[in-house]
Scaffold this motif. Sequence first.
Motif, PDB file in Angstrom:
ATOM      1  N   VAL A 117       6.292  -7.644  -4.409  1.00  0.00           N
ATOM      2  CA  VAL A 117       5.235  -7.350  -5.318  1.00  0.00           C
ATOM      3  C   VAL A 117       4.217  -8.736  -4.922  1.00  0.00           C
ATOM      4  CG1 VAL A 117       5.515  -8.149  -8.442  1.00  0.00           C
ATOM      5  CG2 VAL A 117       7.251  -6.836  -7.072  1.00  0.00           C
ATOM      6  N   VAL A 118       4.494  -9.495  -5.072  1.00  0.00           N
ATOM      7  CA  VAL A 118       3.205 -10.716  -4.527  1.00  0.00           C
ATOM      8  C   VAL A 118       2.776  -9.908  -3.809  1.00  0.00           C
ATOM      9  CG1 VAL A 118       3.184 -12.757  -3.435  1.00  0.00           C
ATOM     10  CG2 VAL A 118       5.038 -12.742  -4.801  1.00  0.00           C
ATOM     11  N   SER A 119       2.716  -9.271  -2.567  1.00  0.00           N
ATOM     12  CA  SER A 119       1.531  -8.884  -1.966  1.00  0.00           C
ATOM     13  C   SER A 119       1.243  -7.730  -1.999  1.00  0.00           C
ATOM     14  CB  SER A 119       2.546  -8.861  -0.045  1.00  0.00           C
ATOM     15  OG  SER A 119       3.297  -7.854  -0.384  1.00  0.00           O
ATOM     16  N   GLY A 120       2.041  -6.948  -3.150  1.00  0.00           N
ATOM     17  CA  GLY A 120       1.058  -5.739  -3.250  1.00  0.00           C
ATOM     18  C   GLY A 120      -0.425  -6.173  -4.590  1.00  0.00           C
ATOM     19  N   LEU A 121       0.544  -7.265  -5.196  1.00  0.00           N
ATOM     20  CA  LEU A 121      -0.022  -7.255  -6.166  1.00  0.00           C
ATOM     21  C   LEU A 121      -1.533  -7.844  -5.462  1.00  0.00           C
ATOM     22  CD1 LEU A 121       1.592  -8.469  -9.414  1.00  0.00           C
ATOM     23  CD2 LEU A 121       0.298  -6.522  -8.808  1.00  0.00           C
ATOM     24  N   THR A 129      -2.088 -10.783   4.267  1.00  0.00           N
ATOM     25  CA  THR A 129      -1.670 -10.632   5.788  1.00  0.00           C
ATOM     26  C   THR A 129      -0.155 -11.549   6.053  1.00  0.00           C
ATOM     27  OG1 THR A 129      -3.886 -10.593   5.031  1.00  0.00           O
ATOM     28  CG2 THR A 129      -3.721 -10.283   7.067  1.00  0.00           C
ATOM     29  N   THR A 130      -0.649 -12.671   5.724  1.00  0.00           N
ATOM     30  CA  THR A 130       0.492 -13.497   6.660  1.00  0.00           C
ATOM     31  C   THR A 130       2.047 -12.829   6.517  1.00  0.00           C
ATOM     32  OG1 THR A 130      -0.495 -15.308   5.342  1.00  0.00           O
ATOM     33  CG2 THR A 130       1.479 -15.739   6.518  1.00  0.00           C
ATOM     34  N   SER A 193       7.939  -1.919  -0.727  1.00  0.00           N
ATOM     35  CA  SER A 193       7.755  -2.123  -2.532  1.00  0.00           C
ATOM     36  C   SER A 193       6.083  -2.614  -2.350  1.00  0.00           C
ATOM     37  CB  SER A 193       8.241  -3.399  -2.886  1.00  0.00           C
ATOM     38  OG  SER A 193       9.128  -3.942  -2.062  1.00  0.00           O
ATOM     39  N   ARG A 194       5.204  -3.339  -1.678  1.00  0.00           N
ATOM     40  CA  ARG A 194       4.057  -3.231  -1.528  1.00  0.00           C
ATOM     41  C   ARG A 194       3.208  -1.994  -1.194  1.00  0.00           C
ATOM     42  NH1 ARG A 194       0.482  -2.817   1.970  1.00  0.00           N
ATOM     43  NH2 ARG A 194      -1.664  -4.344   2.205  1.00  0.00           N
ATOM     44  N   THR A 195       3.658  -1.789  -0.555  1.00  0.00           N
ATOM     45  CA  THR A 195       2.686  -0.269  -0.582  1.00  0.00           C
ATOM     46  C   THR A 195       2.406  -0.038  -1.473  1.00  0.00           C
ATOM     47  OG1 THR A 195       3.549  -0.196   2.151  1.00  0.00           O
ATOM     48  CG2 THR A 195       2.239   1.489   0.923  1.00  0.00           C
ATOM     49  N   SER A 196       4.356   0.355  -2.787  1.00  0.00           N
ATOM     50  CA  SER A 196       4.937   1.391  -4.088  1.00  0.00           C
ATOM     51  C   SER A 196       3.597   0.558  -4.616  1.00  0.00           C
ATOM     52  CB  SER A 196       5.821   1.687  -3.317  1.00  0.00           C
ATOM     53  OG  SER A 196       5.557   2.522  -5.044  1.00  0.00           O
ATOM     54  N   ILE A 197       3.022  -1.244  -5.345  1.00  0.00           N
ATOM     55  CA  ILE A 197       3.386  -1.627  -5.591  1.00  0.00           C
ATOM     56  C   ILE A 197       1.139  -1.385  -5.680  1.00  0.00           C
ATOM     57  CG2 ILE A 197       2.723  -3.884  -6.555  1.00  0.00           C
ATOM     58  CD1 ILE A 197       5.073  -3.394  -7.447  1.00  0.00           C
ATOM     59  N   ALA A 198       0.923  -1.296  -4.538  1.00  0.00           N
ATOM     60  CA  ALA A 198      -0.351  -1.605  -4.157  1.00  0.00           C
ATOM     61  C   ALA A 198      -0.871  -0.146  -5.231  1.00  0.00           C
ATOM     62  CB  ALA A 198      -0.809  -1.792  -2.707  1.00  0.00           C
TER      63      ALA A 198
END
Lengths: 307, 540
Positions: A117-121, A129-130, A193-198
Amino acid sequence: MGRYVIRRLLQMIPVFIGSTFLIFFMVYALGDPVAALFGDKAPDPATAARIRKDLYLDRPLWEQYLHYMGQIFQGDFGTAFNGQPVLDLMASAFPVTLRLTVVAIAIEVVVGITLGVVSGLRRGKAIDTTLLVLTLVVISVPTFVTGYVLQYVLGVKWGWIRPSVSPDAPWNELLLPGLVLALVSLAYVTRLSRTSIAENAKADYVRTAVAKGLPRRRVVSRHLLRNSLIPVVTFIGTDIGALMGGAIVTERIFNIHGVGYQLYQGILRNNSPTVVGFVTILVIVFLVANLLVDLLYAVLDPRIRYA
Amino acid sequence: MRGATHAQWAACAVAVALAATACGGGSDTGGEGAGIVSSSWGDPQNPLEPANTNEVQGGKVLDMLFRGLKRYDPKTGEALNMVAEKIETTDQQNFTITLKDGWKFSNDEPVTAQSFVDAWNYAADVRNKQNNAPFFADIVGYADVHPASGEPKAKTMSGLVVKDAKTFTVALDKKFSTWPDTLGYQAFSPLPKAFFTDHAGWLDKPVGNGPYTVGSYTKGTAMQLRAWEGYTGPDKAQNGGVDLKVYTDNNTAYTDLISGNLDLVDDVPAAQLKNVKNDLGSRYINQPALIIQTLTFPLYDPRWGKPGMEKVRQGISRAINRDEITRQIFQGTRSPAKDWTSSALGAKGGYADMCGELCTYDPAAAKALIEEGGGLPGGKMTITSNVDTGSHRVWMDAVCNSINNALGQGPVCTVNPVGTFADFRNQQSSYKLTGPFRSGWQGDYPLIQNFLQPLYFTGASSNYGKFSDPEFDKLIDEANSETDTAKAVATFQDAEKILAAQMPSIPLWYQNGSAGYSERLTDVELNQFSVPVYDRIKVG
């Protein structure tokens, strides 16, 4: 809903029969286990023949399979070569592995989804990136490397933990093995979850929710996250089965006497009752986990209905 | 999140640290930590019956639980009387065994002649499916309880007769002068009545007549053995007890040893051999055990067995650089073989350099010998072994490289790795292999006879290459009927000269036993079977 569940349960029967037969066939293709019981010495023919007869190994394969399935339906999983009933082995192994799996899944869900979630947002920002690079590193390092390294650093160098898990395998000793077991899947969960959120962050319903003036917290947790979790839940569902059966490496490193240990021992000794019995249970776990995942879809997305 | 996980670890570490100090040094069994040795263990392959145990892990336990008629001195390997007062014979075939007074099982049942006779009859009976039944094949009446096929005709062997509570006689089917010296093997242990009346209960908590008793046993996980206060034998336990813990990975056991969670590891993993000096210093043992590895030729295959091929077999032996392989791959935990027995037998036991230059690396001589014998069959050879344990893959590659380099004809030697031991054993015992294959042999007792007869006698049980030589058989029979031990050993060595001339198998190296232990322990030693002598270990 009820009819759907019944249909799914009925579909499990052919899958169950087919997979157990395949496992049975493959274990027996490994060869005659009796010869290995005698170590460096040549097997005594009369004794070996007796053991084969008792284990039903002197019959054709299909007869052995029918006999075995007949036993299973009476709740008898046969006897391992060291004289212990396979049911006893299961009773001691499954609770341990289940605890390990729960620890691993909990770490995956909590840490993985939060990071996702953090990286997706914050897509494209430094933290995103990190995290992407970090997950790439974690995915590419094999489990046994992380296992041995963490065990050595935390257990031997710093002395924070016991390098091996005691026979009772209490929760607190399973934290590190659980983390090691979870690491690779955790990276996948983060990325999924990152991809999905983004993706969903740009969806119309999110814009609507923001335009309605909902607080950001509520937009993310109620609208965005719920819709974005479907691929993640699918992954975690199948991962339960994989973790329970695939803990062989982790269980070996930390000397955990769970399912992986019994399977490893069974394969090494060509101990067919153990291997087939344990894998049969794992097949059931897989099937049930998949069913639960499908039912969870409806909870997450009310548009999905089962009839 | 990371912070939180760190905190959890820290909490866990504190909890463990507290628990460890509460237990008092190393042992986590709680309460009676003082004087208890914790030691690594592997799950025994078969139920823990003396006549059904043929591997080290089960043997380890039996060695603590049982004392037989004789026991091998851990240093010299000499078979010394233990429960036996005397074993007498006039014809090397009929023996009268007298027991000492005062021996008891830990359930207070006295050890009598009947305890032995019942145990041996049980072991030999084919209905009980005991792995070690063939050890009783020399006794008259064995065929009645253990027929090659069909139901047994009797329940007892006619060759065993109980005279009184302390005496029984044994009739063998042929002369076997060193037979009393085989009686230190665990298969010959006495058994209490409870073994027969409550078999399942006995297996859950075995009862024996040795210096230890079983405190608790969780199959597949751990066994706690405690020193038996009532033990009257000469080798009373020097520690409070032994906790055996099952490890699936010897690396983990080693890690536990160096982090102070375990006292004794009797199998130092190959990957750690480089660190062992640094980690343990003098607390590392590496000494010869009764184990030899050989490459056996399939002499049943005429391409290898026809006359003249012995030159080729000898040539291959000379093409193997044993010194370098044992040093580079095994870090000195194997020593180059010089005969077909084991250096652990000692000179008195019959170990001598019987292979001579035939086991010495000399590429030029190897090439000449192989060419003289007509070359490798079909111009190439394949070495087969299971590769699931023991670095077998690595040394097979090294041996092949050594042969290829010596011959200089390109890659003529290749390796055939077999995935599991069971599969390898099946190929081996169905005589399907067409090239040399690995044969490992662990001696059952420290006798030269045990390294020759079962492996090379015509039709012997573990003669996988089907070697047969009438002169060799004659010498073995002669040695077995020889009353004087020194003469018997000399005759066995004469038989070994035939092995050198025929080279049915190439001696590769002797395997050492290795162990590492914690600072708490002193007086740790290994016997010839590479099992720690637990009763002599002192704690603290």
